[in-house]
Design an enzyme around this catalytic site. Sequence first.
Site, PDB file in Angstrom:
ATOM      1  N   ASP A 185       0.792  -1.223   0.000  1.00 19.38           N
ATOM      2  CA  ASP A 185       0.000   0.000   0.000  1.00 19.38           C
ATOM      3  C   ASP A 185       0.818   1.263   0.000  1.00 19.38           C
ATOM      4  OD1 ASP A 185      -2.631  -0.526   0.014  1.00 19.38           O
ATOM      5  OD2 ASP A 185      -2.774  -0.885   2.162  1.00 19.38           O
ATOM      6  N   LYS A 227      -3.307   3.428  -2.367  1.00 25.16           N
ATOM      7  CA  LYS A 227      -4.413   4.362  -2.511  1.00 25.16           C
ATOM      8  C   LYS A 227      -3.995   5.658  -1.849  1.00 25.16           C
ATOM      9  CE  LYS A 227      -7.027   0.842  -0.190  1.00 25.16           C
ATOM     10  NZ  LYS A 227      -8.202   0.537   0.575  1.00 25.16           N
ATOM     11  N   MET A 250      -7.169   9.690   9.471  1.00 25.91           N
ATOM     12  CA  MET A 250      -7.842  10.135   8.241  1.00 25.91           C
ATOM     13  C   MET A 250      -8.730  11.349   8.464  1.00 25.91           C
ATOM     14  SD  MET A 250      -8.815   6.407   6.680  1.00 25.91           S
ATOM     15  CE  MET A 250      -9.329   5.634   8.202  1.00 25.91           C
TER      16      MET A 250
END
Length: 509
Positions: A43, A65, A180
Amino acid sequence: MSKSSAPSSPGICYLVGAGPGDPGLLTLKGKECIEAADVLVYDYLCNPELLRHAKPGTEKIYVGKKAKDHTLTQDKINELIVKLTREGKVVTRLKGGDPVLFGRGAEEATELAEAGVAFEIVPGITSAIAGPAYAGIPVTHRDHCSQLTIFTGHEDPTKEETSLDYAKLAKADGTKVFLMGVERMGEITGKFIENGASPDTPMALVRWATHGRQQTLIATLGTMAERVKETGFKAPAVAVVGDVVTERKNINWFESRPLFGKRIVVTRTRQQVGGLSKQLRQLGADVIELPTIRIEEPQNLMAFGELVQDCHNYEWIVFTSPNGVDAFFKMFYKLYKDIRSIGGARIAVIGPGTAEKVKEQHLAVDMMPEKNFVAEGLVAALKDYQSLENVSVLWVRGEETREVIANELTGLGAIVDEAIAYRTVPEKDDNLEAIARLVNEGADLITFTSASTVDCFMDLKVALPEGIQIASIGPITSDAVRKHGLKVDLEAETSTIPGLVEAVQKALA
Ligand code: SAH
């Protein structure tokens, strides 16, 4: 690592937490899984340096991502790991931090379970706890709190309503950590305050936590959203809310190291880069590893083998690089089983790095220059030591090494045979990411540890960022820098890796 038994196929998928970024924060089991992998699926938040633990030939698939731009959708990732595992492969799925803390590891595990393939979950160190710790903020502390709440600032965007109960979150005791959340900072902190949290509650954001490029922003619940806008603070970051943030003034260990905030480029071979970068990282530097050279077998391996086979016939064996020592003993142990086959030759080396390598073989070094760790220094030391008239010398060297040793020793009457042990070729693999970082983020300093690292770096045709300082390990490397029309800003006083690190520290700290 043993494979778990899977009834339908011998493949297995390890869902591995890669830790928050510092390459040392990988678990031992995680490392074993990378070593065992046939395929690595990794990732955006996984430090690519961890891929170095993979065996040669391991396939590496990036499914990274970044917020909106998904390289592969989650469904496609699930399909991919199931398919690869079904093919009978050892698949190591590396995920930043811990795989099941907001990492969708649970979904991947469910898919693997439903597909009936073997899998294991290998927990990792999460950024939610390690990130604050590297900013000097312990998530719990007996003086402040005994409760920790971790939540996500970015729920599944397809959800119509938030499942987070901000009223409860705001009233909960203790530290709150959210991941996040940078893009929704105003919304999140606003909801906390609306629901009764004090706007004066201390708050921190830690970006690229545990990496050399870590950045910390300190504010309060009331001011953080504003500060994020003002400073242009970006993801990925961990947010911490609570009184524990005040501990930072006492225990901000990571960011107070001497080279913190300095970005340094290291250009050695992939095998050797680790030692230098480790020392620089320990001092707090943000290291970009950009290997420019690679060591390969010499063109005439047979000729090398013949000289190694006869090594017991010489009075001296001279090593002028650590790579030469490695190549020599690799060949030696192909030919012989016993170190005694090396005979009674004395051993001379050019400097401490090479001496270390010889000592690893449990052999003593008979001769090393006192400080001048270049070929000329070694010749002078040998000449002082004894008359070289008719003395037989085996010089173990690289294909591109300067001829000084052979020319000078022959001039002094010695009989020199040259064992060409390796050659240095430009490294072209796997350095795109490092080049991109250098170009986009710039750097404070670049280190060169041999003339070949200079030449091969220049061959890459990467423009050096403005203001970057050039550090060289010694006079020969410095000459190579100047040959390209560049200026050497600092040269190590002793031509060794510790000498270079010392010079860098003096210049930047
Ligand atoms: N499973 C991961 C979290 C994945 S969600 C873990 O346990 O750490 C992705 C979010 O994690 C990012 O948006 C950021 O909020 C956080 N994150 C992961 N690594 C980080 C790092 N090195 N520094 C700061 N935040 C990080």
